[in-house]
Design an enzyme around this catalytic site. Structure first.
Site, short mmCIF file in Angstrom:
data_model
loop_
_atom_site.label_atom_id
_atom_site.label_comp_id
_atom_site.label_asym_id
_atom_site.label_seq_id
_atom_site.Cartn_x
_atom_site.Cartn_y
_atom_site.Cartn_z
N GLU A 161 0.75 -1.25 -0.08
CA GLU A 161 -0.12 -0.06 -0.51
C GLU A 161 0.41 1.06 0.30
O GLU A 161 0.22 2.05 -0.32
CB GLU A 161 -0.76 -0.02 1.18
CG GLU A 161 -2.04 -1.26 1.13
CD GLU A 161 -1.76 -2.13 1.73
OE1 GLU A 161 -0.52 -2.14 1.66
OE2 GLU A 161 -2.77 -3.69 1.52
N HIS A 170 -11.01 -4.93 9.12
CA HIS A 170 -11.31 -4.82 8.02
C HIS A 170 -13.07 -3.28 7.84
O HIS A 170 -13.88 -3.93 6.82
CB HIS A 170 -11.94 -6.30 7.33
CG HIS A 170 -10.68 -6.93 6.73
ND1 HIS A 170 -9.75 -7.71 7.68
CD2 HIS A 170 -10.15 -7.07 5.58
CE1 HIS A 170 -8.29 -8.84 6.96
NE2 HIS A 170 -9.20 -8.10 5.31
C1 LIG Z 1 -2.33 -4.94 4.16
C2 LIG Z 1 -3.44 -5.86 3.52
N1 LIG Z 1 -3.42 -5.44 2.50
C3 LIG Z 1 -4.04 -6.17 1.72
C4 LIG Z 1 -5.35 -6.70 1.91
C5 LIG Z 1 -6.75 -7.76 1.34
N2 LIG Z 1 -5.74 -9.22 1.61
C6 LIG Z 1 -6.04 -10.13 2.20
S1 LIG Z 1 -5.30 -11.30 1.75
C7 LIG Z 1 -4.17 -10.73 0.05
C8 LIG Z 1 -3.86 -11.84 -0.13
C9 LIG Z 1 -2.60 -12.27 0.50
O1 LIG Z 1 -1.41 -12.99 -0.20
P1 LIG Z 1 -0.52 -14.27 0.19
O2 LIG Z 1 -0.20 -13.41 1.20
O3 LIG Z 1 0.03 -14.83 -0.67
O4 LIG Z 1 -1.39 -14.52 1.17
P2 LIG Z 1 -2.72 -16.54 0.97
O5 LIG Z 1 -3.55 -15.31 0.96
O6 LIG Z 1 -2.16 -16.65 -0.36
O7 LIG Z 1 -2.14 -17.04 1.70
C10 LIG Z 1 -5.12 -9.58 0.58
C11 LIG Z 1 -4.10 -8.77 -0.47
C12 LIG Z 1 -5.05 -7.78 3.76
N3 LIG Z 1 -5.36 -8.26 3.90
N4 LIG Z 1 -3.67 -6.68 4.37
#
Ligand SMILES: Cc1ncc(C[n+]2csc(CCOP(=O)(O)OP(=O)(O)O)c2C)c(N)n1
Ligand SMILES: Cc1ncc(C[n+]2csc(CCOP(=O)(O)OP(=O)(O)O)c2C)c(N)n1
Ligand SMILES: [Mg+2]
Ligand SMILES: [Mg+2]
Lengths: 338, 333, 338, 333
Positions: free
Chosen positions: A68, A137
Site C-alpha cells: 500500500e 477490515h
Molecule cells: C495490508 C493488507 N493489504 C491487503 C489485504 C487484502 N488481502 C487479504 S489476503 C490478500 C492476499 C494475501 O496473499 P498472500 O500473502 O500470498 O497469502 P494467501 O492469501 O495466498 O495465503 C490480500 C490482498 C490485507 N488483508 N492486508
C-alpha cells in the site's frame, strides 16, 4: 441543491456508478489510470473495476503487489509527473500502511513546496462494518483524513452522488480521499443515476429532505438509515430535515446552519467511533456560531461505540448506530424539547 | 532567474565538462559553508543538514542526466538540488524565509523542489521520496517520455518499508528509475555496521532482481560512470539499478549532533578523502585544467554563492497572509 | 486534583522528568526497556534518553535502524511475549509509518482476541510546531490516536505531570501513546517535580487554576499559553478556570462540566488543525449534556489553522494559537456575554 | 478443553511421529471442509480463507516446535493454529460467534490466538504478524527463554514494508525467528510471476544477510527437515532463516473469488500434488503405517472435527453486553 433525476430512471448500484465514473474519466482523458491490488482481472475486492482492464488494458488498469505504501507513493510520483492516478486501497483499514504518503506527502506537497507542484490523486477505498470482517477490515477512519489539511474527503451515500462526486474528484488538482461504504456497493440508491458526465462539485452539502422539527446531519451509510427514520416519523407528524454533507472536507455548513435555525434541534449521526470522531466538527461549528442561539435542545450525537468492530453479527450490529437507535434518538429530542 | 546551463557528459570528456563538474562540486561546498555561516550568525531558522564531503555523488549522478530527467531528494538535499541546476538565490532565499524562496518560505531547506530542473522535491521523511521517484518513472513509461527518475536517499533510508515496496514495484515493472544510495556510513548516529547485516548495501538489490553497483562516492568520475550505465539501462527499457556511493558526511547530522557516535580520527581520515582535491588530482594527472583555471573555477563558485546570499538577504520576507489559500491548488473552471 | 508540590522544589525540564520516569521504571522492573532510533549514545533526537544506555546497557536501551513500522511491530510482539517496551518515535509525524501496528494491531489485539492477550506498550513521541522544522516534522496528530478505540492517549503539559503520567503509562497493561511537545522539553514547568515514584493516574483531568468567569480547556502546550492569559486577565478581574485533561483518551469530563456549570462560558484551545480536531470532543460532550443548559455564550474554539505547518518563523507563528489569540478570545467571551 | 498433546520430531522417526503428522494434516483438511460446509449452509458469517492443499507446510513447521515456541499467523491461519495444538471446538465456536470461541466471538476466523500453544494470533493484515514475531523473538532473546518465534505468511506478504523492516531487525540482532513463507503462487489474484522479479522467493534473504531455503511445501518431510534446521540455527544463536514452502491453494482466495486469474487445469494439476497422499505414499514406501492404521487416523481426524462442530453449534452465542469493558485490560491495583 439536489440533482435532478435522470429521465431514463437508471437504477445502478454504487459499484456500477463508480465504475461508470471511472470509465467516463478514462475515456475523456488519457492521463487518468487506475492502480491497486486486484483491480484487474479480479475487478477489485468489491467488483468496482470489474471488466475495466479488458476495456482499458493492463497499462491503464494496473494490478499491483500488496504494497500500500509503495502504491500510494508511486501514485503521488505519477501525479507529480503529470498523470491523474486513481488508487484503490482494498480496505480503508490499510490506508494505515500508506499514511506517510497520504498525510505527509500528498496532502502537504502543494503547500509545502510553495505551489510549485500539485498532486491530482484520487484514493478510493471501502470502509465500514456490517460484513462480518471484524476489527481490521471494518473501520471508518474518515477522521484521520479530515484532520489533515490538504486532503479533500468525500463520503458518498448513494450511487448517483458517488458518480458525480468521483468525476469531480478525478478532475480536482488536489488529493481526494474517496471513502465508499462496502454495504452500499451492491444496492441501488433511491435516485436514478444520470447518464452522461455531469459533475457534482466537492464541498456542497445536500439537503436530502426537508422538515421543520429536527435537523439530522448524517454521513455515508448513516444518511440511508436516517432517511428510513425520517420517512417513518413523517407518518407520525415529525418532520425532519436530513442533510448529507457528502464531502466532509471541505465541509459546507450553510444548509446545516439554515436548518438548525429553523428546527432548533440537531441530531448528528456517524458510523465511526464517537470519541474524537469527525461528526464533532459539525457540533463544534454550530456551537461556536450564532446558530447556537437557536438551539432549543442539547445537540444529540449518535456514533459508533468506542470499541474495535467485533466479528459475530449480533455483536457487530451493536457496535454502530442502527435505524432503531436513530429513531429513538430523533423521537426523544422532538418529544422532550418543545 | 538565471538560465539553466547544465552540461551532461563524462567529467573527463572535455575541458568544459571538467570545468562543469568541478564548478558544481565547489558550488555545493560553498553553498553548505554559507548555510553553516548563516546559521551560526542566527540568520537561519530551524535546523540544517549539510552534505559537505559528499559533493561528488550528487554531482556525478546529475552529470548523467538531462534537464527533463527527474530526481527526488532528501533532508540532506542541497547538493542534489544544485547539481540538477537550481537557482542559488531562490535556494538561499527559501532558507531565509523569503517570498522569492523556492517555497515562498513555506518549506525551508527540507522541501525545496524545482519544476524547471526536474527536481520533484527534497523530503523531510526518510525514504519518503523513493516511491515518488518510482511513480515518476511509471509516468515516464506510461507517457513514453523516455526520461529517467533518480531517487537520492541515504543508507538509513534503505531500511524503511518505503524503499522495499518501491524497489519491488520498479523491478517488476522494469521502470526507468535509479536508486541512488549515498552511503555516508551513518543514519544519524546509527552506523551501517549496526543497521545492516550485509556489507555492500547495493546487495539489497539481489532480493528484488535489481542489479546493484557500489562505487567510491568521493570519486566523481567513478560515480558518473556508474550513473551513465544505469541511465542507459533505464532508458533502454532495462529497468532499475541500485547505485551505492560510499561517502562520508563531515558535519554532524544536524544542528543538535554532538558526534558522540564516531571518533575525531574517523572524521579526519575522511577529510583526507575529500572529493574535490581527489577530482583535482585526476585533472592534474590528465592535464585537463591548469591550476589557474582551477582557481578561477573555485572563485566563480564562491562568487555565485556570495551573490546569491546577498540577493537573498535583501529580498522581502514571506508574509502569513494567504496561507489558507495556499493549501489547495485552485480548481480550474 | 492537583499534585502537591515537592518539598525539595526540584525544577526539572520535561526531558529530565521523562528520563527520570523511565529510569525509575527500568530500575523497578526488568521487563521494561526502551527502543528507538538514536535513543542510545545520541540520547534521542531531543536528548530525553541521554546517558540511559550507559546506565542500562545496549540490551535495555536499544538503538534501531530507521524502520518505524518494524520497531513498533517488534514492540507489540515483545509486549505480547511478556515485556513492557517503551518505544520512541523520533517525530510523531512518523507514526504515520507505523499506523498499522499502532491502530490495527496494538489497539485492537486485546479486544479482538477476546482478551487472551494484551499489549503493555508505551509509544513516546514528540509533537508540535515552533522549531522551524516545517510541515513534516511539526504536526499534532493526537486526533488520529484519540479516534482509535483501544489506545490511551496522554498529552502532558509540564514536567511534573509528565513524570507521574509516564510512570502510569508504563504500568498500564494497555497501549499508551505519549505525546510530548518539543518546545516543552527544554523548559522547567511552574511546579517542582517530586522525587520518588508516585504515579499520576491516567484519565484524571487537572484543574490548573480556578475562577468563575470562564472555563478554558486546553491541551499540551496550550495549557501553558492559557495559564499566561489567565494570570494576566486575573489582574483585570477576569477569573478563569483552566483545565488540563492530561489524557485525552480516556477523557475525564467531570471537572469540565462542573466548571462550565459555574462559569457558563467555555473556550477550548488546541494546537492541531481545527477541522475534525480532537478538542471538538469536549465541545460535543458539553453540547450533548445537561451542562449545555448552563451555557450563556456560544462555545469558543481556538485551534491551529487548517494548513500544513509552514517553515519561516513568521509563518509558523501564525499557524497555531498564540498567547495573544487566547487573550483576545477569552476577553471577548467574558465581555460580550454577561 | 482438551489437553494439548503435541509430538515434536521427524515425521518418519517413529510410528507415533508418523501418526501425529498424518493426523494433523488430516485435521486441518477436515476442519477446512467443515468450515466450507458451515459457510455453505449459512451458519457462518463473514468470509473464509481456506488452506486446503497447504496442510503439509503448517504441519511440517509445527512438528519442529516446542509448545513454548511461538507463532504468528495469517488470514489463512486455521492450519497453523491446529498444527500448533489449538482446541478445535473453541476454533469452530469462534467462527460461529459463540461465547466459548477463542475470541468470545469478537475476532472470528482471522483473529484466533491461543496463549497455551504459543499462538500469538492470526492477523487480518497481510504482513501484520511478521514484525510481531520478530518482537516475540526479541523478547525471547532478552529474557533468555531459548524459544523460537515463527512467522507464517504468504508470498504476497513478502512485498509489504512490514516484511522488510522486520527481516532487517531480525538479521542485525540475530534473533531466533523463522520467516516461513507459504508460497501458494498467488496473493489473491496476483501471481508471484507478476509480483516478483525473482524466481525463488527465499532469495529475498540475500539482501538482508539471512539464509533462505526453498522446499516442496507439499512434502511434510521436506518441510520438517528445513524447519528443524532453522529452529536449531535460531536456538543456537545463529539468527533468522527464511523458509519458502512452495504450495498451492485449491480453493478461491475467499468467498468472493471467481478464480478468473488461473486455469482449471492448473488447479487440477496441483490437486495431483495433494500433500496428504504424498505423505501416505512415503509411509507406504517406508512401511511405517499400514493402510488400516492410516484409515483409522483419517477417521479419527474426521471424528474430532465433527465432535468439535457439534459442541460448537450447541454452545451459547456471544452477547453484546460487556463489549465496552472488553476494550482495555483492567489496570490492576
Ligand atoms: C495490508 C493488507 N493489504 C491487503 C489485504 C487484502 N488481502 C487479504 S489476503 C490478500 C492476499 C494475501 O496473499 P498472500 O500473502 O500470498 O497469502 P494467501 O492469501 O495466498 O495465503 C490480500 C490482498 C490485507 N488483508 N492486508
Ligand atoms: C521516517 C523518518 N524517520 C526518522 C526521521 C529522522 N531522521 C532524519 S534524517 C535521519 C537519518 C537519515 O539517515 P540516512 O538515510 O543515512 O541519510 P543521511 O542523514 O545520512 O544523509 C533520521 C533518523 C525522519 N526524518 N523520517
Ligand atoms: Mg546516512
Ligand atoms: Mg499467496
Amino acid at each position: 441543491m439536489s440533482e435532478k433525476s435522470d429521465t431514463n430512471n437508471r437504477m445502478l448500484t454504487m459499484a456500477e456508478s463508480l465504475r461508470e465514473a471511472m470509465t467516463i474519466a478514462m475515456t475523456e482523458r488519457d492521463d487518468v489510470f487506475l492502480m491497486g491490488e486486484d483491480v484487474g482481472i479480479y475487478g477489485g475486492a468489491f467488483g468496482v473495476s470489474s471488466e475495466m482492464q479488458n476495456k482499458f488494458g493492463e497499462e491503464r488498469v494496473i494490478d499491483t503487489p500488496i504494497s500500500e505504501l509503495g502504491i500510494v507513493g508511486a501514485a503521488v510520483g505519477a501525479a507529480l509527473a503529470g498523470m491523474r492516478p486513481i488508487v484503490e486501497i482494498q480496505f480503508s483499514d490499510f490506508t494505515a500502511q500508506a499514511m506517510d504518503q497520504i498525510a505527509n506527502q500528498a496532502a502537504k506537497i502543494h503547500f509545502m513546496l510553495g505551489g510549485a507542484l500539485h498532486v491530482p490523486l484520487v484514493l478510493r477505498t471501502p470502509q465500514g462494518s456490517g460484513t462480518g470482517a471484524a476489527a481490521q477490515h471494518s473501520q471508518v477512519l474518515e477522521t484521520w483524513f479530515a484532520n489533515i489539511p490538504g486532503l479533500k474527503v468525500v463520503v458518498p451515500s448513494n450511487p448517483a452522488d458517488a458518480k458525480g462526486l468521483l468525476l469531480s474528484a478525478i478532475d480536482d488538482p488536489n488529493p481526494v480521499i474517496f471513502l465508499e461504504h462496502k454495504l452500499l456497493y451492491k444496492f441501488p440508491g433511491r435516485d436514478a443515476v444520470p447518464e452522461g458526465s455531469e459533475r457534482i462539485p466537492l464541498g456542497v452539502s445536500k439537503v436530502v429532505r426537508r422538515g421543520s422539527d429536527l435537523t439530522i446531519v448524517a454521513t455515508g451509510i448513516m444518511v440511508n438509515k436516517s432517511w428510513d427514520v425520517a420517512e417513518k416519523l413523517a407518518a407520525e407528524g415529525i418532520n425532519i430535515t436530513l442533510i448529507d454533507p457528502r464531502t466532509i472536507s471541505p465541509l459546507d455548513m450553510e444548509p446545516i446552519h439554515e436548518s438548525v435555525r429553523e428546527t432548533g434541534r440537531l441530531l448528528v449521526v456517524q458510523e465511526g467511533p464517537s470519541h474524537g470522531g469527525f461528526i464533532n466538527e459539525v457540533i463544534a461549528r454550530v456551537s461556536e456560531s450564532p446558530t447556537f442561539g437557536s438551539l432549543i435542545a442539547p445537540i444529540k450525537r449518535l456514533a459508533g461505540m468506542n470499541i474495535p468492530i467485533p466479528y459475530a453479527p449480533q455483536l457487530e450490529r451493536a457496535a454502530v448506530p442502527q435505524v432503531e437507535d436513530i429513531e429513538v434518538a430523533a423521537r426523544e429530542i422532538v418529544k422532550n424539547w418543545r | 532567474m538565471t538560465t539553466i546551463q547544465l552540461l551532461k557528459g563524462h567529467p573527463l570528456s572535455s575541458k568544459e565538462h571538467a570545468t562543469h563538474a568541478l564548478l558544481y562540486m565547489w558550488k555545493v561546498r560553498k553553498f553548505e559553508e554559507a548555510v553553516k555561516d548563516l546559521f551560526g550568525r542566527g540568520m537561519m531558522h530551524g535546523t540544517m543538514h549539510l552534505s559537505i564531503g559528499q559533493e561528488a555523488s550528487a554531482t556525478g549522478m546529475c552529470l548523467a542526466l538531462d534537464l527533463a530527467d527527474q530526481i527526488t531528494s532528501t533532508h540532506r538535499g542541497h547538493g542534489h538540488c544544485i547539481a540538477k541546476g537550481a537557482d542559488l538565490t531562490r535556494m538561499i532565499a527559501e532558507l531565509l524565509g523569503k517570498k522569492i524562496g523556492y517555497c515562498g518560505g513555506r518549506g525551508g531547506s527540507m522541501h525545496i523542489a524545482d519544476v524547471e530542473t526536474g527536481n520533484l522535491g527534497a523530503n523531510g521523511v526518510v525514504g519518503g521520496g523513493i516511491p515518488i521517484a518510482v511513480g515518476a518513472a511509471l509516468a515516464s513509461k506510461l507517457q513514453k517520455k523516455g526520461t529517467v527518475a533518480v531517487s537520492f536517499f541515504g543508507d538509513g533510508a534503505m531500511n524503511e518499508g518505503a524503499f522495499h515496496e518501491a524497489a519491488n514495484l520498479a523491478a517488476i515493472w522494469k521502470l526507468p528509475v535509479i536508486f541512488f544510495c549515498e552511503n555516508n556510513h551513518y543514519g544519524m548516529s546509527s552506523s551501517t555496521d549496526k543497521a545492516f547485516a550485509i556489507h555492500k548495501l547495493s546487495d539489497r538489490g539481489l532480493g528484488y532482481g535489481i542489479p546493484g553497483v557500489t562505487v567510491d562516492g568521493n570519486n566523481v568520475v567513478e560515480v558518473y560512470e556508474a550513473a551513465e550505465a544505469a541511465v542507459a539501462r533505464a532508458k533502454s527499457g532495462g529497468g532499475p539499478t541500485i547505485i551505492e556511493a560510499v561517502t562520508y558526511r563531515w558535519e554532524g547530522h544536524s544542528r543538535s549532533d554532538k558526534n558522540l557516535y564516531r571518533t575525531k580520527e574517523e572524521i579526519e581520515e575522511w577529510k583526507h578523502k575529500d572529493p574535490i582535491p581527489k577530482f583535482i588530482s585526476i585533472l592534474h594527472e590528465k592535464n585537463l585544467l591548469s591550476q589557474v583555471e582551477i582557481d578561477a573555477i573555485q572563485q566563480q563558485a564562491y562568487d555565485e554563492i556570495m551573490h546569491a546570499v546577498n540577493e537573498a538577504v535583501k529580498a522581502e520576507s514571506a508574509e502569513p497572509s494567504g496561507l489558507l489559500d495556499a493549501v489547495f491548488k485552485k480548481v480550474s473552471a
